[in-house]
Write an enzyme that holds these catalytic residues in place. Structure first.
Site, short mmCIF file in Angstrom:
data_model
loop_
_atom_site.label_atom_id
_atom_site.label_comp_id
_atom_site.label_asym_id
_atom_site.label_seq_id
_atom_site.Cartn_x
_atom_site.Cartn_y
_atom_site.Cartn_z
N GLY A 58 0.44 -2.02 -0.15
CA GLY A 58 -0.22 -0.24 0.45
C GLY A 58 0.65 0.90 0.25
O GLY A 58 1.90 0.86 0.09
N CYS A 85 5.31 -5.85 1.66
CA CYS A 85 5.96 -4.61 1.60
C CYS A 85 5.19 -4.44 2.38
O CYS A 85 5.54 -3.66 4.03
CB CYS A 85 5.11 -4.18 0.32
N TYR A 86 3.86 -3.38 2.49
CA TYR A 86 3.60 -2.44 2.93
C TYR A 86 2.57 -3.53 5.05
O TYR A 86 3.12 -2.93 6.05
CB TYR A 86 2.32 -1.50 2.82
N HIS A 175 7.74 -7.77 -3.47
CA HIS A 175 6.52 -8.10 -4.22
C HIS A 175 7.12 -9.17 -4.58
O HIS A 175 6.98 -9.37 -5.60
CB HIS A 175 5.99 -6.90 -4.80
N GLU A 177 4.11 -10.86 -5.76
CA GLU A 177 2.39 -11.60 -7.10
C GLU A 177 3.55 -10.81 -8.02
O GLU A 177 2.64 -11.31 -9.36
CB GLU A 177 1.75 -10.59 -6.57
N ASP A 233 -17.21 -11.83 -21.42
CA ASP A 233 -17.90 -11.57 -19.84
C ASP A 233 -19.40 -12.08 -20.72
O ASP A 233 -20.19 -13.10 -20.48
CB ASP A 233 -17.65 -10.62 -19.50
N LYS A 375 -11.00 -12.61 -15.69
CA LYS A 375 -10.94 -12.25 -16.73
C LYS A 375 -10.16 -13.68 -17.91
O LYS A 375 -10.53 -14.22 -17.68
CB LYS A 375 -10.43 -10.96 -17.61
#
Length: 519
Positions: A58, A85-86, A175, A177, A233, A375
């Site tokens: 964040g 991280c944060y 990070h 991710e 979608d 998605k």
């Protein structure tokens, strides 16, 4: 919320622009995850009963007054926790460690050295080795909370990875991710599967079966209206709904005259022909193009398209008769965006995103069968449902259609030029076998004309721009590196086959983090 039989991971969002990627990585391991803003974390934990918690990054500083933090009860709940991280700084601060600012900041690529073996590193990293990671921090942890050990260090973060093996608490300053941390997904896998002990049984087949039961339970004998756009979608949502409730579903396809070449015919052929789904096809192109005549401001054009779309859709709904439910192709990123830090519900018709809202006067209950999916998961569900690859694998296409790829005034002439140029570009991409390597590709007709010479004649005609980007996760994008021979072939075809064009250019700009749509 997912079916209670599946293990779940709760992700607490502190505002990072890449929090969605954490959920994506967890789900890639067959484990269901949900993101909630930190303000709602405590109630979400009670409702969800997760097997583990992940604290996101964040933009804030834990040193700020009223800095966002995890609920203290999380640390007493007996579940594994991973801070990123944060999230590492919040965990350290809350558990009695110390976080300081004013040190050398660390943004971008860095290396960490593993100082101690850990279940987090099992089969991925080894003690004494150095590995590339992606950092993004100004503050850093300078004193460990009680019970923690340093598991890894970097040049500017002496406490880059920490762990309390007894409580199964871990945290990283970098990070995990993002793709820029090459082993990050494997470390997350270790946390989810080995530390938290999640089974990994959340599959598209299971989702399909559970969703059908949910739809039947929600709808009962009621009738459902679904707005088709021709995109992935709404197509997947419609087929899933039809499998669940059959002829209780009616689809409405509003052709606003801003679709790609032969798009209306393809949509009608698929849903009426291949699936025999009740479909109302409304050709409202004349109405839309008349309303857009002379309009040049992009926001004005969006609002006009949005209002007209809703008006046409509502008129058709009245003709159909008594309808109780409206189905939308709302995806999980839409849900996250609508609730994160605000708590407000989304009323946007996502099958035609960015074109308007659902009027309260329609008084319809929402059915959103895809609201738990990203998605790529929607595409996987489409394949599970047997949708043809031409629909499942197609590039994203915006709700306002070609209107946003036609800067300036929209005319039939410009749309015809754009459709044909766009079709040639995509045709050549498919012919080269690289369609699936590209996140999105399209043509734009620019609001300028240029002087050119074609044979013995001087011309003053339109310029077409081509855009193609690559992306792993939709959060960042870079231009696709076509060979010059390919671009030359496409440009030659467009100039020779599309009357009104005498110049073709290729856009080589990139998109920064956080930019998801390429319009």
């Amino acid at each position: 919320m997912s079916a209670p039989s599946h293990d779940k991971i709760l992700i607490v969002d502190f505002g990072s622009q890449v929090t969605q990627l954490i959920a994506r990585r967890v789900r890639e391991e067959g484990v269901y995850s949900e993101i909630v803003p930190f303000q709602r974390a405590e109630s979400a934990f009670r409702e969800m009963k997760p097997k583990a918690v992940i604290l996101s990054g964040g933009p804030a500083s834990v040193l700020d007054k009223d800095a966002p933090l995890a609920p203290p009860s999380f640390y007493e709940a007996g579940v594994p926790i991973l801070g990123i991280c944060y999230g590492e700084q919040a965990m350290a601060q809350q558990l009695g460690g110390k976080v300081e600012g004013g040190h050398h900041r660390e943004f971008g690529r860095a290396e960490v050295e593993v100082k101690k073996e850990s279940p987090l590193f099992d089969g991925v990293w080894r003690k004494g080795e150095r590995y590339p990671v992606w950092m993004s921090h100004g503050d850093r942890v300078t004193e460990l909370p009680k019970g923690f050990e340093v598991l890894g260090t970097s040049e500017n973060a002496p406490i880059a990875i920490i762990g309390d093996e007894k409580r199964r608490f871990y945290a990283t300053q970098f990070h995990l991710e993002v793709v820029h941390t090459p082993h990050g997904a494997a470390l997350l896998r270790n946390f989810v599967r080995k530390v938290a002990g999640c089974k990994g049984d959340w599959t598209m087949h299971a989702f399909r079966e559970e969703s059908i039961e949910k739809i039947r339970a929600q709808v009962g004998k009621g009738r459902v209206l679904c707005g088709l756009s021709g995109g992935v979608d709404s197509a997947v949502a419609a087929v899933l709904l039809h499998e669940a409730i059959g002829d209780q579903l009616t689809c409405v396809f509003v052709d606003h005259g801003l679709l790609r070449l032969a798009e209306p015919e393809k949509v009608v052929a698929l849903f009426r022909g291949a699936y025999n789904i009740p479909l109302v096809h409304v050709d409202a192109s004349e109405k839309f193009l008349t309303a857009l005549a002379g309009k040049t401001d992009p926001e004005d054009k969006r609002k006009i398209i949005g209002k007209l779309f809703i008006d046409v859709f509502e008129d058709e709904a009245k003709k159909i008769g008594k309808v109780e439910f409206l189905a939308q192709g709302t995806l999980y990123p839409d849900v996250i965006e609508s609730v994160s830090f605000t708590g407000g519900p989304s009323v946007t018709i996502k099958s035609h995103h960015n074109v308007g809202g659902l009027p309260e006067r329609m008084n319809l209950k929402l059915v959103e069968p895809l609201r738990e999916l990203f998605k790529d998961e929607v595409r996987a569900l489409g394949r599970e449902l047997g949708l043809p690859e031409i629909f499942v694998g197609r590039h994203p296409f915006p709700g306002p259609g070609l209107a946003i790829r036609c800067p300036g005034e929209i005319t039939r002439e410009k749309l015809d030029i754009l459709r044909l140029a766009d079709e040639i570009f995509l045709e050549e991409i498919r012919r080269a076998g690289i369609y699936d390597d590209i996140w999105q590709a399209f043509a734009v007709i620019l609001p300028v004309k240029t002087v050119g010479v074609m044979g013995d004649y001087r011309t003053y005609e339109h310029v077409v721009g081509l855009r193609a980007v690559t992306s792993v996760d939709g959060m960042t994008a870079d231009f696709y590196p076509f060979e010059m021979s390919f671009l030359g072939r496409v440009a030659t075809r467009i100039i020779n086959e599309v009357r009104g064009v005498n110049r073709v250019v290729y856009d080589v700009t990139s998109k920064p983090p956080g930019t998801i749509e390429w319009e």
